[in-house]
Write an enzyme that holds these catalytic residues in place. Structure first.
Site, PDB file in Angstrom:
ATOM      1  N   CYS A 138       0.817  -1.229   0.000  1.00  0.00           N
ATOM      2  CA  CYS A 138       0.000   0.000   0.000  1.00  0.00           C
ATOM      3  C   CYS A 138       0.848   1.277   0.000  1.00  0.00           C
ATOM      4  O   CYS A 138       0.352   2.350  -0.324  1.00  0.00           O
ATOM      5  CB  CYS A 138      -0.942   0.011   1.188  1.00  0.00           C
ATOM      6  SG  CYS A 138      -2.178  -1.297   1.100  1.00  0.00           S
ATOM      7  N   HIS A 170      -3.220   7.548   2.933  1.00  0.00           N
ATOM      8  CA  HIS A 170      -3.626   6.266   2.366  1.00  0.00           C
ATOM      9  C   HIS A 170      -5.043   5.965   2.848  1.00  0.00           C
ATOM     10  O   HIS A 170      -5.383   6.209   4.004  1.00  0.00           O
ATOM     11  CB  HIS A 170      -2.656   5.178   2.820  1.00  0.00           C
ATOM     12  CG  HIS A 170      -3.081   3.806   2.424  1.00  0.00           C
ATOM     13  ND1 HIS A 170      -3.510   3.515   1.144  1.00  0.00           N
ATOM     14  CD2 HIS A 170      -3.166   2.651   3.139  1.00  0.00           C
ATOM     15  CE1 HIS A 170      -3.826   2.237   1.083  1.00  0.00           C
ATOM     16  NE2 HIS A 170      -3.633   1.684   2.275  1.00  0.00           N
ATOM     17  N   ASN A 228      -9.970   0.424  -0.200  1.00  0.00           N
ATOM     18  CA  ASN A 228      -8.500   0.452  -0.159  1.00  0.00           C
ATOM     19  C   ASN A 228      -7.961  -0.008  -1.523  1.00  0.00           C
ATOM     20  O   ASN A 228      -8.031  -1.194  -1.846  1.00  0.00           O
ATOM     21  CB  ASN A 228      -8.017  -0.465   0.971  1.00  0.00           C
ATOM     22  CG  ASN A 228      -6.498  -0.471   1.101  1.00  0.00           C
ATOM     23  OD1 ASN A 228      -5.782   0.051   0.243  1.00  0.00           O
ATOM     24  ND2 ASN A 228      -6.005  -1.054   2.173  1.00  0.00           N
TER      25      ASN A 228
HETATM   26  N1  COA Z   1     -18.722  -8.270   8.228  1.00  0.00           N
HETATM   27  C1  COA Z   1     -19.291  -8.568   9.414  1.00  0.00           C
HETATM   28  N2  COA Z   1     -18.589  -8.982  10.475  1.00  0.00           N
HETATM   29  C2  COA Z   1     -17.256  -9.114  10.317  1.00  0.00           C
HETATM   30  C3  COA Z   1     -16.613  -8.834   9.113  1.00  0.00           C
HETATM   31  C4  COA Z   1     -17.404  -8.408   8.028  1.00  0.00           C
HETATM   32  N3  COA Z   1     -16.887  -8.091   6.839  1.00  0.00           N
HETATM   33  N4  COA Z   1     -15.284  -9.040   9.265  1.00  0.00           N
HETATM   34  C5  COA Z   1     -15.095  -9.441  10.535  1.00  0.00           C
HETATM   35  N5  COA Z   1     -16.298  -9.489  11.174  1.00  0.00           N
HETATM   36  C6  COA Z   1     -16.549  -9.852  12.564  1.00  0.00           C
HETATM   37  C7  COA Z   1     -15.476 -10.708  13.176  1.00  0.00           C
HETATM   38  O1  COA Z   1     -15.680 -12.064  12.874  1.00  0.00           O
HETATM   39  C8  COA Z   1     -15.613 -10.400  14.657  1.00  0.00           C
HETATM   40  O2  COA Z   1     -16.669 -11.154  15.140  1.00  0.00           O
HETATM   41  P1  COA Z   1     -16.643 -11.729  16.675  1.00  0.00           P
HETATM   42  O3  COA Z   1     -16.584 -10.521  17.560  1.00  0.00           O
HETATM   43  O4  COA Z   1     -17.916 -12.495  16.769  1.00  0.00           O
HETATM   44  O5  COA Z   1     -15.397 -12.569  16.751  1.00  0.00           O
HETATM   45  C9  COA Z   1     -16.056  -8.932  14.681  1.00  0.00           C
HETATM   46  O6  COA Z   1     -16.558  -8.663  13.354  1.00  0.00           O
HETATM   47  C10 COA Z   1     -14.935  -7.978  15.016  1.00  0.00           C
HETATM   48  O7  COA Z   1     -13.796  -8.288  14.205  1.00  0.00           O
HETATM   49  P2  COA Z   1     -12.464  -7.467  14.306  1.00  0.00           P
HETATM   50  O8  COA Z   1     -11.511  -7.992  13.286  1.00  0.00           O
HETATM   51  O9  COA Z   1     -12.010  -7.400  15.715  1.00  0.00           O
HETATM   52  O10 COA Z   1     -12.995  -6.023  13.865  1.00  0.00           O
HETATM   53  P3  COA Z   1     -12.247  -4.646  13.842  1.00  0.00           P
HETATM   54  O11 COA Z   1     -13.031  -3.647  14.575  1.00  0.00           O
HETATM   55  O12 COA Z   1     -10.800  -4.773  14.182  1.00  0.00           O
HETATM   56  O13 COA Z   1     -12.350  -4.259  12.295  1.00  0.00           O
HETATM   57  C11 COA Z   1     -10.993  -4.200  10.325  1.00  0.00           C
HETATM   58  C12 COA Z   1     -11.756  -5.070  11.321  1.00  0.00           C
HETATM   59  C13 COA Z   1     -10.303  -5.128   9.327  1.00  0.00           C
HETATM   60  C14 COA Z   1     -11.960  -3.300   9.609  1.00  0.00           C
HETATM   61  C15 COA Z   1      -9.957  -3.335  11.077  1.00  0.00           C
HETATM   62  O14 COA Z   1      -9.243  -4.128  11.987  1.00  0.00           O
HETATM   63  C16 COA Z   1      -8.989  -2.672  10.151  1.00  0.00           C
HETATM   64  O15 COA Z   1      -9.348  -1.806   9.390  1.00  0.00           O
HETATM   65  N6  COA Z   1      -7.683  -3.021  10.257  1.00  0.00           N
HETATM   66  C17 COA Z   1      -6.653  -2.432   9.473  1.00  0.00           C
HETATM   67  C18 COA Z   1      -6.801  -2.860   8.068  1.00  0.00           C
HETATM   68  C19 COA Z   1      -5.878  -2.149   7.187  1.00  0.00           C
HETATM   69  O16 COA Z   1      -5.741  -0.973   7.261  1.00  0.00           O
HETATM   70  N7  COA Z   1      -5.285  -2.930   6.304  1.00  0.00           N
HETATM   71  C20 COA Z   1      -4.519  -2.467   5.251  1.00  0.00           C
HETATM   72  C21 COA Z   1      -3.284  -1.800   5.669  1.00  0.00           C
HETATM   73  S1  COA Z   1      -2.701  -1.147   4.216  1.00  0.00           S
END
Ligand code: COA
Length: 324
Positions: free
Chosen positions: A115, A251, A281
């Site tokens: 990224c 980003h 993204n």
């Molecule tokens: N839809 C619905 N539920 C979802 C889901 C989706 N697309 N993806 C995950 N979940 C669920 C999980 O299974 C989890 O369920 P549980 O509580 O029953 O176990 C719950 O949602 C929370 O998951 P979690 O991963 O802890 O959520 P989060 O608040 O951390 O959000 C992201 C997830 C990926 C959006 C977030 O962590 C993020 O943006 N991370 C950085 C990503 C990033 O920037 N990546 C690229 C870098 S360049």
């Protein structure tokens, strides 16, 4: 002796035609518009169609930037493309774009910093111009990341989109890029990776094992902390303070990460360019897409100071502070 700067003279961008909304995704993955919007800020994304590739999107973005710069392709000294989803193993995407533009003969290569790819490309362009070797450089960030997304995995399927952006840089005695920084830490490989490749081999599974794997929560934490330090380091390198930055062009991975960086800079969100709601993204495409949109909408004006930054797989992180 006057200082030699690398100055952005024009921008361009390209998006696939096909729009896929959060609602569309709910038809084949267990998710909801509400979950995606509140956790990420994403509302929809563009997905490359059968005839569209990283090089075709990068080429369209480059054509627009060259046209606006009033520069002929043959006048370019270097084309550098940030991408992690190249069309081919080789030739490089930069070489493919070079030929389509008719810039044959100039230097052309790709950089893979996930990224942060465009920020790395911009940093390379900056140094080649500042060092005096080149006068005119085309820096592109282009991706078709949806080609390595597993549509069955809701943790990643909802996050990505395709697109490209480009800038034409020229040597100038007027600023210009004040500072560009690049970092990487390969120790974080396990948190964000596409775990197959030419040398290590592919698997028999779907898409030959090509899929983005991410530990979202951990990536989130490191991204916020790292970008916090990066913007401080960038201001210092440019000899500036927060209040001198007119626009943050970050980003576009997650609105909550963007808001945290804006807060660190004491910037209100009306001075931050946000496209994640419509583009999701787009990896190396995201910063130059956001920059081009900001320029075309008239928000970013000549003479303003812009802070560009990105964080991605590697981990990599990189930034630039420049006068547009
Ligand atoms: N839809 C619905 N539920 C979802 C889901 C989706 N697309 N993806 C995950 N979940 C669920 C999980 O299974 C989890 O369920 P549980 O509580 O029953 O176990 C719950 O949602 C929370 O998951 P979690 O991963 O802890 O959520 P989060 O608040 O951390 O959000 C992201 C997830 C990926 C959006 C977030 O962590 C993020 O943006 N991370 C950085 C990503 C990033 O920037 N990546 C690229 C870098 S360049």
């Amino acid at each position: 002796m006057t200082e030699r700067y690398a100055r952005i003279v024009a921008t361009g961008s390209a998006l696939p035609e096909k729009v896929v909304t959060n609602e569309d995704l709910t038809k084949f993955v267990d998710t909801s518009d509400e979950w995606i919007r509140t956790r990420t800020g994403i509302g929809e994304r563009r997905i490359a169609g059968p005839g569209e590739t990283t090089a075709s999107l990068g080429h369209r973005a480059a054509q627009q930037a060259l046209q606006d710069a009033g520069i002929k392709a043959g006048e370019l000294d270097l084309i550098v493309v940030g991408t992690t989803t190249p069309d081919l193993v080789f030739p490089s995407t930069a070489a493919l774009i070079q030929h389509r533009l008719g810039a044959n003969g100039c230097a052309a290569f790709d950089v893979n910093a996930a990224c942060s790819g465009f920020m790395y490309a911009l940093g390379v362009a900056h140094q080649f111009i500042r060092g005096g070797q080149y006068r005119r450089v085309l820096a592109i960030g282009a991706e078709t990341l949806t080609r390595i997304v597993s549509w069955q995995e809701r943790e990643t399927a909802v996050l990505f989109g395709d697109g490209a952006g480009a800038v034409v840089l020229e040597a100038s005695d007027e600023p210009g890029i004040y500072a560009s920084l690049m970092h990487a830490d390969g120790g974080y490989q396990e948190l964000l990776t596409c775990p197959v490749g030419i040398s290590s081999g592919f698997t028999d599974g779907p898409n030959h094992g090509l899929r983005v794997q991410m530990a979202g929560r951990e990536v989130f934490k490191v991204a916020v902390k790292t970008l916090d330090a990066l913007v401080g380091e960038t201001l210092k390198a440019a000899g500036m303070v927060e209040s001198q930055v007119d626009w943050l062009i970050p980003h576009q991975a997650n609105l909550r990460i963007i808001e945290a960086t804006a807060k660190r800079l004491n910037m209100s969100m009306d001075r931050v360019i946000v496209t994640v709601d419509r583009h999701a993204n787009t990896s190396a495409g995201s910063v130059p897409l956001a920059l081009d949109e900001a320029v075309r909408s008239g928000r970013v004006q000549r003479g303003q100071n812009l802070l560009l930054e990105a964080f991605g797989g590697g981990f990599t992180w990189a930034s630039a502070l420049l006068r547009y």
